[in-house]
Design a protein around this motif. Structure first.
Motif, mmCIF file in Angstrom:
data_model
loop_
_atom_site.group_PDB
_atom_site.id
_atom_site.type_symbol
_atom_site.label_atom_id
_atom_site.label_comp_id
_atom_site.label_asym_id
_atom_site.label_seq_id
_atom_site.Cartn_x
_atom_site.Cartn_y
_atom_site.Cartn_z
ATOM 1 N N ASN A 23 0.859 -1.178 0.000
ATOM 2 C CA ASN A 23 0.000 0.000 0.000
ATOM 3 C C ASN A 23 0.899 1.233 0.000
ATOM 4 O O ASN A 23 1.094 1.866 1.025
ATOM 5 C CB ASN A 23 -0.907 -0.033 1.232
ATOM 6 N N PRO A 24 1.491 1.617 -1.160
ATOM 7 C CA PRO A 24 2.485 2.689 -1.183
ATOM 8 C C PRO A 24 1.897 4.078 -0.975
ATOM 9 O O PRO A 24 2.613 4.994 -0.630
ATOM 10 C CB PRO A 24 3.110 2.574 -2.563
ATOM 11 N N GLY A 25 0.637 4.268 -1.142
ATOM 12 C CA GLY A 25 0.071 5.601 -1.041
ATOM 13 C C GLY A 25 -0.225 6.041 0.375
ATOM 14 O O GLY A 25 -0.458 7.217 0.619
ATOM 15 N N ASN A 26 -0.234 5.151 1.345
ATOM 16 C CA ASN A 26 -0.628 5.499 2.705
ATOM 17 C C ASN A 26 0.617 5.653 3.586
ATOM 18 O O ASN A 26 1.267 4.686 3.931
ATOM 19 C CB ASN A 26 -1.548 4.416 3.258
ATOM 20 N N PRO A 27 0.985 6.906 4.001
ATOM 21 C CA PRO A 27 2.181 7.080 4.843
ATOM 22 C C PRO A 27 1.975 6.550 6.253
ATOM 23 O O PRO A 27 2.920 6.284 6.971
ATOM 24 C CB PRO A 27 2.405 8.588 4.848
ATOM 25 N N ASP A 28 0.738 6.368 6.688
ATOM 26 C CA ASP A 28 0.477 5.820 8.016
ATOM 27 C C ASP A 28 0.631 4.319 8.053
ATOM 28 O O ASP A 28 0.422 3.697 9.094
ATOM 29 C CB ASP A 28 -0.942 6.191 8.468
ATOM 30 N N GLU A 58 -3.232 -2.254 11.021
ATOM 31 C CA GLU A 58 -3.884 -2.732 12.230
ATOM 32 C C GLU A 58 -5.227 -2.021 12.449
ATOM 33 O O GLU A 58 -6.208 -2.629 12.815
ATOM 34 C CB GLU A 58 -2.956 -2.512 13.427
ATOM 35 N N HIS A 59 -5.248 -0.709 12.218
ATOM 36 C CA HIS A 59 -6.472 0.049 12.413
ATOM 37 C C HIS A 59 -6.948 0.710 11.110
ATOM 38 O O HIS A 59 -7.791 1.588 11.139
ATOM 39 C CB HIS A 59 -6.253 1.136 13.477
ATOM 40 N N ASP A 60 -6.390 0.292 10.006
ATOM 41 C CA ASP A 60 -6.717 0.912 8.717
ATOM 42 C C ASP A 60 -7.796 0.092 8.018
ATOM 43 O O ASP A 60 -7.569 -1.068 7.685
ATOM 44 C CB ASP A 60 -5.445 0.970 7.855
ATOM 45 N N PRO A 61 -8.978 0.666 7.749
ATOM 46 C CA PRO A 61 -10.031 -0.104 7.077
ATOM 47 C C PRO A 61 -9.729 -0.332 5.585
ATOM 48 O O PRO A 61 -10.289 -1.226 4.971
ATOM 49 C CB PRO A 61 -11.282 0.749 7.261
#
Length: 173
Positions: free
Chosen positions: A5-10, A39-42
């Motif tokens: 998931n390269p677009g999400n810095p979190d 872990e908390h990313d939908p």
């Protein structure tokens, strides 16, 4: 960067400081907690093909079911080893005594050395001690007249000392 998931810095693994309260036990309250991506990313997508490519198929270890384990062979034990060590030590002692005997036999066959005469001179110093005369018990306060020659001039010692020191001493107050 996370390749899934390269677009999400979190979505990166990061350190989050100590947490208070929460679902942990009372010993976990002040401890740091690790954050796992997704872990908390939908929106996190899990790819099961990623994990299955690294798995190894499980194989049962070979164990014959009907055959009992073969009894282990016993070695000869400690007695033959002990006898071998004693034999080796005896052999080494015999070799050492053989060479000692050969050296003693060669020394016994030699002729005795010729006698050697040694002459030495010693000087001796003799000291004799005489008895000292007894010390007088009373010390005289004046010089006897028979010891002092009569032709000596009279010297004024007090005046001579005053001249050296620069004058007569001042009286004490």
């Amino acid at each position: 960067m996370n390749p899934r998931n390269p677009g999400n810095p979190d979505d990166e693994t990061r350190y989050i400081g100590p947490t208070s309260g929460g679902s942990g036990s009372s010993g976990d309250q002040g401890r740091p907690r690790q954050y796992f991506p997704g872990e908390h990313d939908p929106n996190f997508r899990y790819d099961p093909a990623y994990d299955s490519a690294h798995e190894q198929p499980y194989e049962e270890p070979y164990a014959p079911s009907s055959a009992a384990p073969a009894p282990a062979k016993k070695s000869g034990g400690a007695l033959p080893m002990l006898l071998g060590i004693l034999f080796g030590l005896t052999l080494l002692a015999a070799i050492a005594f053989f060479f000692l005997w050969r050296g003693a036999a060669a020394e016994a066959d030699r002729e005795p050395p010729a006698p050697v005469t040694v002459t030495s001179t010693v000087e001796r110093t003799v000291t004799t001690t005489e008895e000292a005369p007894a010390l007088p018990t009373q010390i005289p306060t004046e010089i006897p007249s028979d010891i002092v020659p009569s032709d000596l001039p009279e010297i004024d010692i007090e005046g001579w000392l005053n001249e050296l020191t620069g004058g007569a001493p001042e009286p004490a107050p």
